[in-house]
Design a protein around this motif. Structure first.
Motif, PDB file in Angstrom:
ATOM      1  N   ASN A 188     -12.307  35.725  71.118  1.00 18.84           N
ATOM      2  CA  ASN A 188     -11.035  35.898  71.828  1.00 18.84           C
ATOM      3  C   ASN A 188      -9.909  36.371  70.916  1.00 18.84           C
ATOM      4  OD1 ASN A 188     -11.279  34.808  74.745  1.00 18.84           O
ATOM      5  ND2 ASN A 188     -12.444  33.360  73.504  1.00 18.84           N
ATOM      6  N   PHE A 189      -9.907  35.871  69.686  1.00 16.95           N
ATOM      7  CA  PHE A 189      -8.851  36.190  68.729  1.00 16.95           C
ATOM      8  C   PHE A 189      -9.501  36.447  67.375  1.00 16.95           C
ATOM      9  CE2 PHE A 189      -7.083  33.263  71.892  1.00 16.95           C
ATOM     10  CZ  PHE A 189      -6.092  34.077  72.433  1.00 16.95           C
ATOM     11  N   PRO A 190      -9.664  37.703  67.008  1.00 16.59           N
ATOM     12  CA  PRO A 190     -10.407  38.022  65.783  1.00 16.59           C
ATOM     13  C   PRO A 190      -9.703  37.636  64.483  1.00 16.59           C
ATOM     14  CG  PRO A 190      -9.599  40.021  66.844  1.00 16.59           C
ATOM     15  CD  PRO A 190      -9.283  38.879  67.759  1.00 16.59           C
ATOM     16  N   SER A 191      -8.459  37.205  64.553  1.00 13.02           N
ATOM     17  CA  SER A 191      -7.738  36.811  63.337  1.00 13.02           C
ATOM     18  C   SER A 191      -6.635  35.815  63.694  1.00 13.02           C
ATOM     19  CB  SER A 191      -7.113  38.044  62.671  1.00 13.02           C
ATOM     20  OG  SER A 191      -6.086  38.572  63.501  1.00 13.02           O
ATOM     21  N   LYS A 192      -6.131  35.163  62.670  1.00 11.35           N
ATOM     22  CA  LYS A 192      -5.008  34.245  62.871  1.00 11.35           C
ATOM     23  C   LYS A 192      -3.798  35.022  63.379  1.00 11.35           C
ATOM     24  CE  LYS A 192      -2.069  30.954  60.396  1.00 11.35           C
ATOM     25  NZ  LYS A 192      -1.858  30.232  59.127  1.00 11.35           N
ATOM     26  N   GLU A 193      -3.581  36.219  62.858  1.00 11.80           N
ATOM     27  CA  GLU A 193      -2.455  37.036  63.320  1.00 11.80           C
ATOM     28  C   GLU A 193      -2.583  37.360  64.809  1.00 11.80           C
ATOM     29  OE1 GLU A 193      -0.414  41.367  62.559  1.00 11.80           O
ATOM     30  OE2 GLU A 193      -1.312  40.343  60.854  1.00 11.80           O
ATOM     31  N   ALA A 194      -3.792  37.692  65.261  1.00 13.36           N
ATOM     32  CA  ALA A 194      -4.003  37.985  66.684  1.00 13.36           C
ATOM     33  C   ALA A 194      -3.703  36.753  67.534  1.00 13.36           C
ATOM     34  CB  ALA A 194      -5.430  38.473  66.921  1.00 13.36           C
ATOM     35  N   LEU A 195      -4.080  35.585  67.037  1.00  7.85           N
ATOM     36  CA  LEU A 195      -3.801  34.340  67.750  1.00  7.85           C
ATOM     37  C   LEU A 195      -2.298  34.088  67.817  1.00  7.85           C
ATOM     38  CD1 LEU A 195      -4.651  31.702  69.115  1.00  7.85           C
ATOM     39  CD2 LEU A 195      -5.024  30.742  66.822  1.00  7.85           C
ATOM     40  N   LEU A 196      -1.602  34.246  66.692  1.00  8.08           N
ATOM     41  CA  LEU A 196      -0.152  34.041  66.675  1.00  8.08           C
ATOM     42  C   LEU A 196       0.558  35.035  67.591  1.00  8.08           C
ATOM     43  CD1 LEU A 196       0.352  33.318  62.873  1.00  8.08           C
ATOM     44  CD2 LEU A 196       0.417  31.663  64.749  1.00  8.08           C
ATOM     45  N   GLN A 197       0.094  36.285  67.588  1.00 12.06           N
ATOM     46  CA  GLN A 197       0.676  37.294  68.480  1.00 12.06           C
ATOM     47  C   GLN A 197       0.496  36.882  69.935  1.00 12.06           C
ATOM     48  OE1 GLN A 197      -1.479  40.775  67.183  1.00 12.06           O
ATOM     49  NE2 GLN A 197       0.172  41.443  65.840  1.00 12.06           N
ATOM     50  N   ALA A 198      -0.669  36.373  70.269  1.00  9.81           N
ATOM     51  CA  ALA A 198      -0.928  35.936  71.647  1.00  9.81           C
ATOM     52  C   ALA A 198      -0.057  34.734  72.015  1.00  9.81           C
ATOM     53  CB  ALA A 198      -2.408  35.609  71.829  1.00  9.81           C
ATOM     54  N   MET A 199       0.179  33.843  71.061  1.00  8.42           N
ATOM     55  CA  MET A 199       1.044  32.697  71.325  1.00  8.42           C
ATOM     56  C   MET A 199       2.474  33.154  71.616  1.00  8.42           C
ATOM     57  SD  MET A 199      -0.296  30.024  68.449  1.00  8.42           S
ATOM     58  CE  MET A 199       0.854  28.728  68.945  1.00  8.42           C
ATOM     59  N   ILE A 200       2.940  34.105  70.840  1.00 11.03           N
ATOM     60  CA  ILE A 200       4.290  34.639  71.053  1.00 11.03           C
ATOM     61  C   ILE A 200       4.350  35.362  72.391  1.00 11.03           C
ATOM     62  CG2 ILE A 200       5.958  36.349  70.214  1.00 11.03           C
ATOM     63  CD1 ILE A 200       5.099  35.427  67.328  1.00 11.03           C
ATOM     64  N   ALA A 255       5.643  31.411  60.496  1.00 11.52           N
ATOM     65  CA  ALA A 255       4.724  32.549  60.472  1.00 11.52           C
ATOM     66  C   ALA A 255       5.484  33.864  60.535  1.00 11.52           C
ATOM     67  CB  ALA A 255       3.741  32.452  61.634  1.00 11.52           C
ATOM     68  N   THR A 256       6.573  33.902  61.280  1.00 11.65           N
ATOM     69  CA  THR A 256       7.324  35.152  61.388  1.00 11.65           C
ATOM     70  C   THR A 256       8.093  35.445  60.105  1.00 11.65           C
ATOM     71  OG1 THR A 256       9.229  34.075  62.452  1.00 11.65           O
ATOM     72  CG2 THR A 256       7.517  34.983  63.897  1.00 11.65           C
ATOM     73  N   ALA A 257       8.394  34.422  59.330  1.00  9.80           N
ATOM     74  CA  ALA A 257       9.033  34.660  58.033  1.00  9.80           C
ATOM     75  C   ALA A 257       8.052  35.344  57.088  1.00  9.80           C
ATOM     76  CB  ALA A 257       9.523  33.343  57.429  1.00  9.80           C
ATOM     77  N   GLU A 258       6.790  34.966  57.183  1.00 13.23           N
ATOM     78  CA  GLU A 258       5.755  35.580  56.350  1.00 13.23           C
ATOM     79  C   GLU A 258       5.319  36.939  56.883  1.00 13.23           C
ATOM     80  OE1 GLU A 258       2.546  32.796  55.949  1.00 13.23           O
ATOM     81  OE2 GLU A 258       3.857  31.242  55.143  1.00 13.23           O
ATOM     82  N   ASN A 259       5.402  37.117  58.201  1.00 13.91           N
ATOM     83  CA  ASN A 259       4.979  38.363  58.834  1.00 13.91           C
ATOM     84  C   ASN A 259       5.995  38.748  59.910  1.00 13.91           C
ATOM     85  OD1 ASN A 259       3.758  40.493  60.098  1.00 13.91           O
ATOM     86  ND2 ASN A 259       1.830  39.456  60.507  1.00 13.91           N
ATOM     87  N   PRO A 260       7.084  39.408  59.523  1.00 14.87           N
ATOM     88  CA  PRO A 260       8.145  39.749  60.480  1.00 14.87           C
ATOM     89  C   PRO A 260       7.680  40.609  61.654  1.00 14.87           C
ATOM     90  CG  PRO A 260       8.894  40.094  58.223  1.00 14.87           C
ATOM     91  CD  PRO A 260       7.428  39.795  58.154  1.00 14.87           C
ATOM     92  N   ARG A 261       6.575  41.314  61.509  1.00 13.17           N
ATOM     93  CA  ARG A 261       6.059  42.135  62.627  1.00 13.17           C
ATOM     94  C   ARG A 261       5.685  41.291  63.832  1.00 13.17           C
ATOM     95  NH1 ARG A 261       1.515  44.662  59.477  1.00 13.17           N
ATOM     96  NH2 ARG A 261       0.576  43.248  60.942  1.00 13.17           N
ATOM     97  N   LEU A 262       5.399  40.021  63.611  1.00 13.93           N
ATOM     98  CA  LEU A 262       5.071  39.148  64.739  1.00 13.93           C
ATOM     99  C   LEU A 262       6.220  39.090  65.742  1.00 13.93           C
ATOM    100  CD1 LEU A 262       3.300  36.162  62.944  1.00 13.93           C
ATOM    101  CD2 LEU A 262       2.231  37.810  64.489  1.00 13.93           C
ATOM    102  N   LEU A 263       7.426  39.351  65.265  1.00 15.90           N
ATOM    103  CA  LEU A 263       8.599  39.298  66.150  1.00 15.90           C
ATOM    104  C   LEU A 263       8.841  40.605  66.911  1.00 15.90           C
ATOM    105  CD1 LEU A 263      11.150  37.250  64.038  1.00 15.90           C
ATOM    106  CD2 LEU A 263       9.928  36.537  66.095  1.00 15.90           C
ATOM    107  N   ASP A 264       8.042  41.620  66.679  1.00 12.29           N
ATOM    108  CA  ASP A 264       8.252  42.899  67.375  1.00 12.29           C
ATOM    109  C   ASP A 264       8.301  42.745  68.898  1.00 12.29           C
ATOM    110  OD1 ASP A 264       8.551  44.240  64.991  1.00 12.29           O
ATOM    111  OD2 ASP A 264       6.531  45.123  65.008  1.00 12.29           O
ATOM    112  N   PRO A 265       7.385  41.971  69.519  1.00 10.30           N
ATOM    113  CA  PRO A 265       7.491  41.806  70.981  1.00 10.30           C
ATOM    114  C   PRO A 265       8.785  41.113  71.402  1.00 10.30           C
ATOM    115  CG  PRO A 265       5.337  41.100  70.202  1.00 10.30           C
ATOM    116  CD  PRO A 265       6.182  41.342  68.990  1.00 10.30           C
ATOM    117  N   VAL A 266       9.265  40.193  70.575  1.00 10.27           N
ATOM    118  CA  VAL A 266      10.525  39.499  70.882  1.00 10.27           C
ATOM    119  C   VAL A 266      11.685  40.489  70.789  1.00 10.27           C
ATOM    120  CG1 VAL A 266      12.073  37.627  70.198  1.00 10.27           C
ATOM    121  CG2 VAL A 266       9.591  37.303  70.081  1.00 10.27           C
ATOM    122  N   ARG A 267      11.653  41.332  69.766  1.00  5.21           N
ATOM    123  CA  ARG A 267      12.698  42.365  69.633  1.00  5.21           C
ATOM    124  C   ARG A 267      12.709  43.266  70.863  1.00  5.21           C
ATOM    125  NH1 ARG A 267      10.442  42.143  64.450  1.00  5.21           N
ATOM    126  NH2 ARG A 267      11.913  41.319  62.926  1.00  5.21           N
TER     127      ARG A 267
END
Length: 188
Positions: A50-62, A114-126
């Protein structure tokens, strides 16, 4: 929430729920896929399907949090009186309702690491913020809508991160002032 024909949660939803619980408890920085799989009652392979990486999981949570906010806003739409600043009133009321949700607050705070370490995670929020701003601008020709929305964004961010210096009475006065600003010209 995604459920199968028998009313059970999908594996994806179980994983997202488990991840949200863990983020609330330990934060996103210490979240591991093994811990999420265990909490969800699935194999790690099932999680990775369902989520091939931790980043994919965090993106889905956001994304799920964004979807929850959108659903709440649209559920509120028929309850508000038509008139000026409708989009701003929808956005501010939704934010004020959701920022007081303790569970969402815990998850959002946990995800901030997580978004401090990977600011791209906030792209959907932006994107959502930009879309909200465009809806507010298209619905109003004065600054009241922008000021009201901006004030609630600030207040909700202070509250979301447990930084608000305002008492409950102060908060209520601020919310009433924002509502007066946004409903000016709407017949009661």
């Amino acid at each position: 929430m995604l459920e199968n024909a028998r009313g059970r949660k999908s594996s994806r939803e179980k994983i997202l729920d488990a991840a949200a619980e863990l983020v609330s408890e330990i934060g996103a920085g210490r979240l591991t896929l093994d811990a999420v799989a265990e909490r969800a009652g699935l194999s790690k392979g099932g999680l990775l399907y369902n989520f091939p990486s931790k980043e994919a999981l965090l993106q889905a949570m956001i994304r799920r949090m964004i979807d929850q906010v959108t659903e709440s806003r649209e559920a509120l739409r028929p309850q508000l009186k038509p008139g000026p600043n409708l989009e701003a009133r929808l956005a501010t009321t939704t934010l004020l309702n959701m920022c007081c949700d303790g569970k969402m607050q815990e998850i959002a705070t946990g995800l901030m690491v997580a978004t401090a370490e990977n600011p791209r995670l906030l792209d959907p929020v932006r994107e959502v913020i930009s879309e909200t701003l465009q809806r507010i601008k298209s619905d109003s020709d004065d600054d009241a809508a922008l000021l009201g929305w901006l004030a609630v964004e600030g207040l909700s961010n202070l509250e979301m991160h447990n930084l608000s210096p305002f008492s409950d009475q102060d908060r209520e006065r601020i919310v009433q002032a924002i509502n007066r600003l946004l409903t000016k010209g709407i017949a009661s």
